[in-house]
Design a protein around this motif. Structure first.
Motif, PDB file in Angstrom:
ATOM      1  N   ILE A 276      32.409 -15.609  -2.477  1.00  0.00           N
ATOM      2  CA  ILE A 276      32.142 -14.188  -2.681  1.00  0.00           C
ATOM      3  C   ILE A 276      30.880 -14.048  -3.515  1.00  0.00           C
ATOM      4  O   ILE A 276      30.425 -15.006  -4.142  1.00  0.00           O
ATOM      5  N   GLU A 277      30.322 -12.835  -3.523  1.00  0.00           N
ATOM      6  CA  GLU A 277      29.134 -12.575  -4.334  1.00  0.00           C
ATOM      7  C   GLU A 277      29.538 -12.042  -5.700  1.00  0.00           C
ATOM      8  O   GLU A 277      30.467 -11.252  -5.821  1.00  0.00           O
ATOM      9  N   TYR A 278      28.821 -12.504  -6.716  1.00  0.00           N
ATOM     10  CA  TYR A 278      29.017 -12.023  -8.075  1.00  0.00           C
ATOM     11  C   TYR A 278      27.716 -12.204  -8.826  1.00  0.00           C
ATOM     12  O   TYR A 278      26.887 -13.043  -8.471  1.00  0.00           O
ATOM     13  N   SER A 279      27.513 -11.389  -9.844  1.00  0.00           N
ATOM     14  CA  SER A 279      26.301 -11.518 -10.656  1.00  0.00           C
ATOM     15  C   SER A 279      26.540 -12.530 -11.767  1.00  0.00           C
ATOM     16  O   SER A 279      27.684 -12.821 -12.119  1.00  0.00           O
ATOM     17  N   GLN A 280      25.480 -13.053 -12.324  1.00  0.00           N
ATOM     18  CA  GLN A 280      25.562 -13.943 -13.481  1.00  0.00           C
ATOM     19  C   GLN A 280      25.788 -13.090 -14.738  1.00  0.00           C
ATOM     20  O   GLN A 280      25.310 -11.965 -14.811  1.00  0.00           O
ATOM     21  N   PRO A 281      26.464 -13.624 -15.752  1.00  0.00           N
ATOM     22  CA  PRO A 281      26.582 -12.876 -17.007  1.00  0.00           C
ATOM     23  C   PRO A 281      25.201 -12.604 -17.599  1.00  0.00           C
ATOM     24  O   PRO A 281      24.347 -13.495 -17.619  1.00  0.00           O
ATOM     25  N   GLN A 282      24.987 -11.364 -18.016  1.00  0.00           N
ATOM     26  CA  GLN A 282      23.701 -10.972 -18.601  1.00  0.00           C
ATOM     27  C   GLN A 282      23.940 -10.050 -19.793  1.00  0.00           C
ATOM     28  O   GLN A 282      24.833  -9.210 -19.765  1.00  0.00           O
ATOM     29  N   ASP A 283      23.095 -10.211 -20.820  1.00  0.00           N
ATOM     30  CA  ASP A 283      23.109  -9.284 -21.940  1.00  0.00           C
ATOM     31  C   ASP A 283      22.486  -7.977 -21.482  1.00  0.00           C
ATOM     32  O   ASP A 283      21.480  -7.976 -20.773  1.00  0.00           O
ATOM     33  N   GLN A 284      23.105  -6.864 -21.877  1.00  0.00           N
ATOM     34  CA  GLN A 284      22.638  -5.540 -21.501  1.00  0.00           C
ATOM     35  C   GLN A 284      22.077  -4.825 -22.735  1.00  0.00           C
ATOM     36  O   GLN A 284      22.479  -5.138 -23.860  1.00  0.00           O
ATOM     37  N   PRO A 285      21.179  -3.852 -22.543  1.00  0.00           N
ATOM     38  CA  PRO A 285      20.575  -3.168 -23.695  1.00  0.00           C
ATOM     39  C   PRO A 285      21.534  -2.256 -24.444  1.00  0.00           C
ATOM     40  O   PRO A 285      21.185  -1.698 -25.468  1.00  0.00           O
ATOM     41  N   TYR A 286      22.755  -2.102 -23.942  1.00  0.00           N
ATOM     42  CA  TYR A 286      23.725  -1.230 -24.592  1.00  0.00           C
ATOM     43  C   TYR A 286      24.823  -2.018 -25.301  1.00  0.00           C
ATOM     44  O   TYR A 286      25.936  -1.545 -25.473  1.00  0.00           O
ATOM     45  N   GLY A 287      24.505  -3.252 -25.748  1.00  0.00           N
ATOM     46  CA  GLY A 287      25.420  -4.001 -26.586  1.00  0.00           C
ATOM     47  C   GLY A 287      26.521  -4.739 -25.861  1.00  0.00           C
ATOM     48  O   GLY A 287      27.529  -5.104 -26.463  1.00  0.00           O
ATOM     49  N   ALA A 288      26.347  -4.984 -24.579  1.00  0.00           N
ATOM     50  CA  ALA A 288      27.364  -5.686 -23.802  1.00  0.00           C
ATOM     51  C   ALA A 288      26.761  -6.892 -23.100  1.00  0.00           C
ATOM     52  O   ALA A 288      25.560  -6.929 -22.812  1.00  0.00           O
ATOM     53  N   ARG A 289      27.606  -7.870 -22.849  1.00  0.00           N
ATOM     54  CA  ARG A 289      27.269  -8.977 -21.952  1.00  0.00           C
ATOM     55  C   ARG A 289      28.300  -8.901 -20.846  1.00  0.00           C
ATOM     56  O   ARG A 289      29.507  -8.840 -21.106  1.00  0.00           O
ATOM     57  N   LEU A 290      27.861  -8.865 -19.597  1.00  0.00           N
ATOM     58  CA  LEU A 290      28.801  -8.634 -18.506  1.00  0.00           C
ATOM     59  C   LEU A 290      28.341  -9.286 -17.206  1.00  0.00           C
ATOM     60  O   LEU A 290      27.182  -9.673 -17.062  1.00  0.00           O
ATOM     61  N   PHE A 291      29.291  -9.390 -16.285  1.00  0.00           N
ATOM     62  CA  PHE A 291      28.966  -9.732 -14.901  1.00  0.00           C
ATOM     63  C   PHE A 291      29.816  -8.865 -13.994  1.00  0.00           C
ATOM     64  O   PHE A 291      30.847  -8.327 -14.409  1.00  0.00           O
ATOM     65  N   THR A 292      29.363  -8.692 -12.763  1.00  0.00           N
ATOM     66  CA  THR A 292      30.073  -7.847 -11.804  1.00  0.00           C
ATOM     67  C   THR A 292      30.489  -8.675 -10.590  1.00  0.00           C
ATOM     68  O   THR A 292      29.857  -9.678 -10.250  1.00  0.00           O
ATOM     69  N   VAL A 293      31.546  -8.217  -9.958  1.00  0.00           N
ATOM     70  CA  VAL A 293      32.080  -8.897  -8.776  1.00  0.00           C
ATOM     71  C   VAL A 293      32.832  -7.863  -7.938  1.00  0.00           C
ATOM     72  O   VAL A 293      33.356  -6.883  -8.473  1.00  0.00           O
ATOM     73  N   GLN A 294      32.865  -8.091  -6.629  1.00  0.00           N
ATOM     74  CA  GLN A 294      33.624  -7.221  -5.736  1.00  0.00           C
ATOM     75  C   GLN A 294      34.829  -8.004  -5.235  1.00  0.00           C
ATOM     76  O   GLN A 294      34.688  -9.167  -4.831  1.00  0.00           O
ATOM     77  N   ASP A 295      36.005  -7.391  -5.257  1.00  0.00           N
ATOM     78  CA  ASP A 295      37.205  -8.105  -4.817  1.00  0.00           C
ATOM     79  C   ASP A 295      37.370  -8.026  -3.306  1.00  0.00           C
ATOM     80  O   ASP A 295      36.546  -7.427  -2.601  1.00  0.00           O
ATOM     81  N   ILE A 296      38.443  -8.619  -2.812  1.00  0.00           N
ATOM     82  CA  ILE A 296      38.643  -8.706  -1.362  1.00  0.00           C
ATOM     83  C   ILE A 296      38.880  -7.357  -0.707  1.00  0.00           C
ATOM     84  O   ILE A 296      38.756  -7.231   0.502  1.00  0.00           O
ATOM     85  N   GLY A 297      39.224  -6.345  -1.494  1.00  0.00           N
ATOM     86  CA  GLY A 297      39.418  -5.002  -0.954  1.00  0.00           C
ATOM     87  C   GLY A 297      38.195  -4.124  -1.079  1.00  0.00           C
ATOM     88  O   GLY A 297      38.219  -2.955  -0.704  1.00  0.00           O
ATOM     89  N   GLY A 298      37.094  -4.677  -1.628  1.00  0.00           N
ATOM     90  CA  GLY A 298      35.864  -3.910  -1.791  1.00  0.00           C
ATOM     91  C   GLY A 298      35.768  -3.150  -3.101  1.00  0.00           C
ATOM     92  O   GLY A 298      34.820  -2.395  -3.314  1.00  0.00           O
TER      93      GLY A 298
END
Length: 197
Positions: A103-125
């Protein structure tokens, strides 16, 4: 009719899957959510279930293959489910070990709003962000400003402070800024800017 303002007790996503049985298996295996309860039909297929992430419930239900077509869309649109974690990199490694490149997912990244996150889409979209609070500092673009409501439930004044100083702090003494979410879910819930993936 009472003049009393109702008290919010929480918020939980209610998600739709064309195969809810598969969704329960996938969400528990890949994300590590815990199953609380499932309701099955005579064939043993899930038609409704509740999973748990930390103290938050996630409800899901089965819909037939024509559900999204009848709504004129290909699948779920317009929402992002945010899961607060204490170690986003560990959560990312867990996901990568389980799904590899399937599946596709983003790498963890620091964001300018004080968060470190990654995103992913599940099997249901459905879209998910695994979010770790890393800083109370918010890096606003030039020309942007922080504006807080007069009464946001904290007793703060229009300039954002209870004492009129302009410096607003959380009950635990930390600065409370847009997107300053904590692993315990505290923070203002604003998100504070656009998400990069």
């Amino acid at each position: 009719m009472s003049d009393e303002v109702p008290r919010y007790l929480g918020l939980a996503p209610y998600l739709y899957y064309t195969d809810a049985t598969e969704a329960v298996e996938w969400l528990t295996r890949v994300f590590g959510f815990k199953e609380k309860v499932r309701y099955v039909d005579a064939a043993g297929e899930v038609f409704q279930a509740t999973l748990v992430a930390g103290g938050t419930e996630i409800h899901l239900t089965a819909v037939d293959e024509n559900y999204w077509d009848a709504k004129g869309v290909d699948g779920p649109v317009g929402q992002l489910n945010v899961v607060y974690v204490d170690d986003v990199d560990a959560q990312f490694e867990r996901l990568r070990e389980v799904v590899g490149d399937s599946i596709e997912y983003s790498q963890p990244q620091d964001q300018p709003y004080g968060a470190r996150l990654f995103t992913v889409q599940d099997i249901g979209g459905n879209s998910w962000a695994f979010w770790q609070h890393i800083s109370d500092e918010v890096d606003l673009p030039v020309g942007w400003q922080e504006i807080r409501s007069e009464d946001n439930g904290t007793g703060a004044s229009a300039n954002g402070s209870a004492d009129g100083s302009g410096e607003r702090t959380t009950p635990d003494g930390g600065r409370d800024l847009p997107g300053a979410h904590r692993a315990d879910g505290s923070g203002d819930g604003d998100g504070g800017g656009s998400e990069e993936s």
